[in-house]
Scaffold this active site. Sequence first.
Site, short mmCIF file in Angstrom:
data_model
loop_
_atom_site.label_atom_id
_atom_site.label_comp_id
_atom_site.label_asym_id
_atom_site.label_seq_id
_atom_site.Cartn_x
_atom_site.Cartn_y
_atom_site.Cartn_z
N TYR A 50 0.84 -1.19 0.00
CA TYR A 50 0.00 0.00 0.00
C TYR A 50 0.87 1.24 0.00
O TYR A 50 2.09 1.15 0.22
CB TYR A 50 -0.94 -0.01 1.22
N ARG B 208 8.33 3.74 -4.78
CA ARG B 208 8.31 2.79 -3.66
C ARG B 208 7.25 1.71 -3.89
O ARG B 208 7.47 0.53 -3.60
CB ARG B 208 8.07 3.54 -2.35
N ARG C 197 -7.56 -20.49 -1.14
CA ARG C 197 -6.49 -20.31 -0.18
C ARG C 197 -5.44 -21.43 -0.24
O ARG C 197 -5.72 -22.57 0.09
CB ARG C 197 -7.06 -20.24 1.24
N HIS D 243 -0.85 -21.28 0.22
CA HIS D 243 0.17 -20.27 0.48
C HIS D 243 0.91 -19.83 -0.77
O HIS D 243 1.19 -18.66 -0.96
CB HIS D 243 1.17 -20.77 1.53
N LYS E 290 6.60 -1.93 1.88
CA LYS E 290 5.42 -1.35 2.54
C LYS E 290 4.24 -2.30 2.39
O LYS E 290 3.29 -2.02 1.65
CB LYS E 290 5.12 0.04 1.96
N GLU F 224 12.41 2.75 13.82
CA GLU F 224 11.45 3.76 13.35
C GLU F 224 10.20 3.68 14.20
O GLU F 224 10.12 2.87 15.14
CB GLU F 224 11.13 3.55 11.87
N LEU G 229 11.28 1.44 6.82
CA LEU G 229 10.67 1.88 5.58
C LEU G 229 11.43 3.13 5.11
O LEU G 229 11.65 4.04 5.91
CB LEU G 229 9.19 2.24 5.81
N1 PDD Z 1 3.03 5.17 7.12
N2 PDD Z 1 7.66 4.00 8.71
C1 PDD Z 1 6.55 3.25 8.65
C2 PDD Z 1 6.55 1.91 9.27
C3 PDD Z 1 5.42 3.76 7.99
O1 PDD Z 1 4.31 3.00 7.90
C4 PDD Z 1 5.44 5.06 7.44
C5 PDD Z 1 4.26 5.66 6.73
C6 PDD Z 1 6.63 5.82 7.55
C7 PDD Z 1 6.76 7.19 6.97
O2 PDD Z 1 6.86 7.12 5.57
P1 PDD Z 1 6.30 8.29 4.62
O3 PDD Z 1 7.06 9.51 4.98
O4 PDD Z 1 6.64 7.81 3.25
O5 PDD Z 1 4.84 8.43 4.89
C8 PDD Z 1 7.72 5.24 8.18
C9 PDD Z 1 1.81 5.59 6.48
C10 PDD Z 1 1.58 7.05 6.55
C11 PDD Z 1 0.65 4.78 7.04
O6 PDD Z 1 0.86 3.59 7.28
O7 PDD Z 1 -0.45 5.30 7.24
#
Ligand code: PDD
Length: 290
Positions: free
Chosen positions: A31, A50, A102, A104, A149, A181, A205
């Site tokens: 996503y 990304r 379903r 895997h 992501k 993070e 990320l």
């Molecule tokens: N999340 N780290 C993680 C684990 C994240 O899920 C996100 C963003 C970030 C920041 O990345 P960016 O600057 O590209 O938004 C760092 C989004 C906003 C979410 O899951 O809603």
Amino acid sequence: MFAFLNGQFLPRAAAAIPVEDRGFLFGDGVYEVWRVLNGRLFENERHLARLSSGLAELRISPPDLVQPNAVIGIAERLLAESGLTEGEATFYVEITRGVAPRTHQFPPAGTLPTVYATVNRFTPADDARARGSSCVTVPDLRWLRCDVKTVQLLPNVMARQAAAERGAIEAIMVRDGIVTEGSHTNVFGVLDGLIRTHPTNQFILPGVTRAVVLEIARSLGLQVREDALTAQDLGRLDELFLVGTTTDVMPITRLDDQPVGAGEPGPVTTRLVRAFREYLDAACAAAHVA
Ligand code: PDD
């Protein structure tokens, strides 16, 4: 609010996916969340890059949407139908490996990915930004490909809930004594005059906001090093801040119920808060020409 699902635009409440969607069964998808201001997608190319690399890592064939013009077209229609062409919004896209019985392993070749997109109204947390916010630390329990992501966000969900239950806005994750993070943000610290953040590798990320903030900090002549903070560093930080699409630059003035530095937003963070907002406003200032 309106949604886009597999080529159709419809009210979000009417959008539905089959129960055998691999996103539902396995979290088998990726996503993105874009910031939208005045109908314009902030840093569209970086988000698309990304998304493309995440799809490639998971070996999901990229749908047509993963191209600048297609994504802008879909976002513009969703924003228009939802009355969000002015002011603040977010744009969400999710792509899963599709619908299949379903098992895997990957479904048969030719199974179409599920493509979902929607928009939401957004209000930046400017009061919290002015005051400074609090965070808690939690162990980083995630897999070893945090650079992708994926929609598998259970450790992030549990971490953020732990923060909420302690009255904090975010959980800062620590793996093997290293600050990685936040549950949905990247983490920066200021220590001995140097801005530090975790380097991009499989443990975080590669945040779009992180990249923009690094560029802004360097352009302001601030000293920056992509070198992770340790758990021990956290106790002696001058400043701490989070960055992210839905967070912008957020000063953190309390960590695990202790003040950070002077216990108020510090000078480096405050400069970056302002410079980032100016950058965002300028990038999305002109009305978008379709
Ligand atoms: N999340 N780290 C993680 C684990 C994240 O899920 C996100 C963003 C970030 C920041 O990345 P960016 O600057 O590209 O938004 C760092 C989004 C906003 C979410 O899951 O809603």
